[in-house]
Design an enzyme around this catalytic site. Structure first.
Site, PDB file in Angstrom:
ATOM      1  NE  ARG A  88      -1.345   2.247   2.987  1.00 61.53           N
ATOM      2  CZ  ARG A  88      -0.314   2.959   3.442  1.00 61.53           C
ATOM      3  NH1 ARG A  88       0.300   3.819   2.670  1.00 61.53           N
ATOM      4  NH2 ARG A  88       0.121   2.800   4.673  1.00 61.53           N
ATOM      5  CB  SER A  89       4.091   2.101   1.682  1.00 62.11           C
ATOM      6  OG  SER A  89       3.675   1.914   3.010  1.00 62.11           O
TER       7      SER A  89
ATOM      8  CB  SER B 131       7.620  15.844  13.713  1.00 61.87           C
ATOM      9  OG  SER B 131       7.342  14.481  13.981  1.00 61.87           O
TER      10      SER B 131
ATOM     11  CD  GLU C 229       2.599   9.886   4.315  1.00 55.35           C
ATOM     12  OE1 GLU C 229       2.068  11.012   4.334  1.00 55.35           O
ATOM     13  OE2 GLU C 229       3.142   9.404   3.315  1.00 55.35           O
TER      14      GLU C 229
ATOM     15  CG  PHE D 125       3.203  21.469  16.267  1.00 50.63           C
ATOM     16  CD1 PHE D 125       3.516  21.896  14.985  1.00 50.63           C
ATOM     17  CD2 PHE D 125       1.865  21.213  16.566  1.00 50.63           C
ATOM     18  CE1 PHE D 125       2.525  22.034  14.016  1.00 50.63           C
ATOM     19  CE2 PHE D 125       0.876  21.350  15.609  1.00 50.63           C
ATOM     20  CZ  PHE D 125       1.196  21.774  14.346  1.00 50.63           C
TER      21      PHE D 125
END
Lengths: 399, 249
Positions: free
Chosen positions: A101-102, A149, A379, A399
């Site tokens: 799927r990736s 991130s 992701e 953040f």
């Protein structure tokens, strides 16, 4: 498709007759991919996982079915499906393996999508049909060793010269990186402090100065290639830039597409684990009765079915919102966070229900369990999506 | 090359069958329906024959209610050119079904009419040969290998212990066995294209006929196995049980 010689067939999990909320062609797309996974992926996935090899031989078949960029328009050689059908493709592929799927997510959501959304007509006409047909394999270079991130902090640069661009930097955790023939690379065209200067570039991987090497020692997504990419004075022509890309929001927009697909994919992995656990519980006899007749295993199965059903309904509505063009990135964050966490829990509980057999590759739950740790992390990690939702709720960024 | 395929919508072979309250039909609630698996070989062969000929037309016919439209769309998604739904209730009497198909196919100018060798829901194997008879054309059943040359058909049938080779002229009816080909999956583009292909709905009246289903029962549940011992010590007990209980020796 049913054949008279069909071996084991996956029949899905549908406790709330959610099929009745799907159109005939959405169900047909789902069934065709489900059969393809049964016939072509399931017989080889265990061996690929053990050997740490992506099943390259399946790429032409996937392309022929139309799995790459299936929600992009027909004029570019794509199937022109709606987003629910696209999601169902991801669900069925990940029912087989998150790595497969990736591969499809990256090719469609992270390579074809940015070219479609930010590319020139010439770029779209040249690249999209080649990527749809699997003639070209793509990868997406955003994450860097020290900027996961926080992609806005990236230090890969693109400097304009009189006849084009020169790229320098390192990208990491890049799915398909070593087998890609083309990379969509994100780099800063201005100061390193200026995340608004981030632009996308189409980089044929044969370009001098582009090197990729596989990251070894993975205990997760073993049937998928993950690579580190080095860009050392990579000279590109002027028209390598994606003209409509601008700022960090462009790659983040791509990630929204991919996360949308992951939300569906995670349900597929959870369904595979539940299906395996339910069938094992009914047939495995211990203390003179099937283990499915014990309360502890019944609670496990009831919890899995409950969480899968909830995820199916929320994700279908997410798809309807996307088709109505009203879906927001934070709605995708909620689904990605919920569904992947749900799937990791299902996989772990299924593996436990399977007892000692559950650690063998013949059973699928532990493979899914290990894969889903990556999906939980990539992701946008589970925690980052909580902070995105927190920001949405409070208007305050943590953040 | 003009080829017709007669297609039946049947319960998925992995479906758990529940018998309806009348005791002679299945409860369709929650049952997933699929194209009859043997008909898929017929569909594949029709599409491949047209592809090899480079020209022609493929048409799929199905007898049933509106839900059979979805089954026809699957055939169109695989690559059949157009579909015809013969809208009406079927009959347990294969001869009535054959009469309905023959009436539709007559005058259609088909070189070949293909059926699956049987439908997995009733295992009757009747409608194909009966349709051929009504059309007045030859019929070869359970075709596992097919060669066409100059309007002549050479077909291989897998019979007990060997292969029988039959020949006939076109037009003809063939019923298809597995092994003739590998049916393609409908591609995603094919599924989208199928929505735009013509699907004609023609109401038909199928006679009741003379053959009725009087009851349906599920096979008896398999009894649990028993371990009679381990190693060589268990052999006498096993042999004795095979003689006295299973009565296979």
């Amino acid at each position: 498709m049913a054949t008279a010689t069909a071996t084991s067939k996956f029949s899905g999990v549908d406790f709330y007759n959610i099929d009745s909320l799907l159109s005939e062609d959405e169900r047909a797309v789902r069934d065709t991919v489900r059969s393809w996974v049964d016939e072509h992926l399931m017989p080889v996935i265990g061996e690929c996982y053990i050997e740490g090899k992506f099943p390259k031989q399946l790429i032409p078949g996937m392309a022929e079915l139309g799995l790459f960029g299936a929600n992009l328009p027909e004029e570019y050689g794509c199937a022109g499906l709606n987003n629910v059908a696209y999601g169902l493709i991801m669900q069925e592929l990940e029912r087989g393996d998150s790595g497969i799927r990736s591969f499809a997510s990256v090719q469609g959501g992270l390579v074809m999508y940015p070219i479609f959304a930010f590319g020139s007509d010439a770029q779209k006409t040249y690249w999209l049909p080649r990527l749809a047909s699997g003639q070209e394999i793509g990868c997406f270079g955003l994450t860097e060793p020290d900027y996961g991130s926080n992609p806005g902090g990236m230090i890969t640069t693109a400097r304009e010269t009189k006849d084009g661009w020169v790229l320098n930097g390192t990208k990491m955790w890049i799915t398909n990186g070593s087998q890609a023939t083309v990379a969509v690379i994100w780099a800063k065209t201005g100061e390193l402090s200026d995340s608004k200067s981030i632009r996308g570039f189409i980089v044929p991987t044969s370009t001098k100065g582009y090197t990729a090497k596989d990251q070894k020692g993975k205990l997760s997504l073993r049937a998928s290639d993950t690579s580190e990419i080095h860009l050392e004075d990579v000279h590109l022509p002027k028209d390598a830039i994606l003209p409509k890309s601008g700022g960090l929001k462009s790659p983040l927009n791509c990630l929204t597409q991919a996360r949308y697909g992951i939300s569906w994919g995670a349900i597929g992995a959870a369904m595979a684990c539940y299906d395996e656990a339910a069938s094992y519980a009914k047939s495995r006899v211990m203390f003179g009765k099937p283990i499915g007749q014990t309360q502890i295993q019944q609670v496990r199965l009831a919890d899995m079915l409950t969480e899968i059903t909830k995820a199916q309904l929320l994700t279908l509505q997410l798809g309807r919102l996307k088709d109505a063009k009203t879906m927001t990135p934070s709605q995708v964050s909620l689904a990605k966070r919920n569904n992947v966490n749900m799937a990791t829990e299902c996989a772990r509980e299924a593996r436990r229900l399977l007892g000692a057999n559950g650690i063998l590759v013949e059973y699928h739950s532990m493979r899914h369990m290990a894969n889903l740790e990556s999906v939980y992390t990539y992701e946008g990690t589970h925690d980052m999506h909580a902070l995105i939702l927190g920001q949405e709720i409070t208007g305050l960024s943590a953040f | 090359m003009k080829v017709a395929v007669c297609l039946k919508r049947v319960p998925d072979t992995t479906t758990k069958i529940v018998i309806g309250s009348d005791g002679k039909s299945i409860d369709e609630n929650g049952v997933k329906f699929v194209p009859n698996p043997y008909d898929e070989y017929a569909l594949e062969e029709a599409i491949a024959l047209k592809e090899r000929a480079g020209a022609g037309e493929t048409v799929v016919y199905s007898l049933g209610g509106d839900s059979s439209q979805e089954t026809i769309r699957t055939a169109l998604a695989m690559g059949i050119d157009r579909g015809v739904l013969l809208q009406g209730a079927g009959s347990a009497d294969g001869f009535e079904v054959a009469k309905t198909f023959a009436a539709e196919l007559k005058g259609g100018g088909f070189d070949l009419v293909l059926f699956g060798k049987l439908a997995v829901d009733d295992y009757n194997m009747q409608v194909g040969p009966m349709t051929a008879e009504l059309l007045g054309v030859p019929c070869i059943t359970t075709v596992a290998h097919l060669t066409l040359a100059n309007g002549a058909i050479e077909a291989e049938r897998e019979i007990e212990g060997g292969i029988e080779v039959c020949t006939c002229s076109m037009p003809a009816v063939l019923t298809i066995d597995k092994g003739l080909n590998t049916p393609r999956l409908p591609s995603l583009k094919g599924i989208m294209a199928a929505k735009k292909k013509p699907l004609e709905v023609r109401p038909v009246h199928v006679g009741v006929g003379t053959l009725m289903v009087s009851s349906l029962t599920l096979p008896p549940e398999r009894l649990a196995g028993r371990i009679v011992g381990e190693g060589p010590d268990a052999v006498p007990a096993l042999v004795s049980l095979l003689r006295t209980e299973a009565k296979v020796l």
